[in-house]
Write an enzyme that holds these catalytic residues in place. Sequence first.
Site, PDB file in Angstrom:
ATOM      1  NE  ARG A 234      -2.446  -1.198   3.533  1.00 20.12           N
ATOM      2  CZ  ARG A 234      -2.296  -2.415   4.053  1.00 20.12           C
ATOM      3  NH1 ARG A 234      -2.683  -3.473   3.365  1.00 20.12           N
ATOM      4  NH2 ARG A 234      -1.747  -2.587   5.234  1.00 20.12           N
ATOM      5  CB  ALA A 259      15.280  -9.549   2.697  1.00 22.49           C
ATOM      6  CB  ALA A 260      10.591  -6.347   0.837  1.00 26.39           C
ATOM      7  N   GLY A 297      14.558 -14.961  -2.307  1.00 16.23           N
ATOM      8  CA  GLY A 297      15.666 -14.900  -1.364  1.00 16.23           C
ATOM      9  C   GLY A 297      15.657 -13.650  -0.507  1.00 16.23           C
TER      10      GLY A 297
END
Length: 321
Positions: A234, A259-260, A297
């Site tokens: 969002r 891991a974003a 990953g």
Amino acid sequence: MSDRPSHILSFGSVNIDITARAERIPHPGETVHAASYATGLGGKGANQAAAAARLGQGCGLRVYMAGRTGTDQFGTLARTLLTPFGVDLSALREDEAHPTGVALITVDAKAENIITVAGGANMALDLGDVEAHRPLIQSASALLLQLEIPLDITIAAAGEARRAGTLVILDPAPAPEAGLPEALWNALDIVTPNETETRLLTGIYPETEKEAAKAALKLQELGATHALVKMGARGVYYRSGSEEGFVPPYKVRAIDTVAAGDCFNGGLATALTLGKPFAEAVRYAAASGALATTRLGAAESAPEWQEVVSLVTTGSVSDHG
């Protein structure tokens, strides 16, 4: 940030991730068969160091990782996997008494995940580590912190950075149920919670831009000079002093959200160190996090700087679908 030395220090956790990919996440007491699994680099400290280092390649930006691994095979693997990113490992200590941290991750078909972490050597960090790395902390442009090492060590590192004028960026993950202690709020500059962490810290779950604005203001009232509320798909809401704004989500096809948030923080530290104004740096951070979701990953999903620049410039990405 241009008058500060051009290096970033990530002080925190280093793990090996064991990631299973299944159609759905199992319920308590249930076994679900995974289609595949993989072993890779993880730990929020290592992920953020790797992301910043990959982004900083070609920009004259040096990134250090401070923390601990064990002397086991996973420790050797973690160092081997960190090296290609260009992370300086001179401050990463080998601990003979504790194993390397491990994260057990399940990712479902919708790219959602659950994670269980066994901290190992990460939880053995002590004040001696802060003392040993004081010169790196004091000379850094930005200090990246997370909550996967003992809280008192995070507070001590943040305090050293604050006294030296180093920018302190805290990813409050995993957020403690009791919230953050006043000593940590007083030592940080930027806090970057996701939706769940925002709810734990403020009592507000930011499903809408309006709710995120209220939460960001609450984070400032708690002590953060700059508050960034990461709302996943969002977008991102931010407050910097009295300035506020919203960065809508970038148009990408997400396949893995692991891991974003770490790539977001690595992108934020990199952009600020390279002299980007705060509002612009948030856009670069959001683009870094968005690109990370297009790849499988943890650390290996980190993008390169030119990819981020392209996404910020065009608003969409074609190379990854």
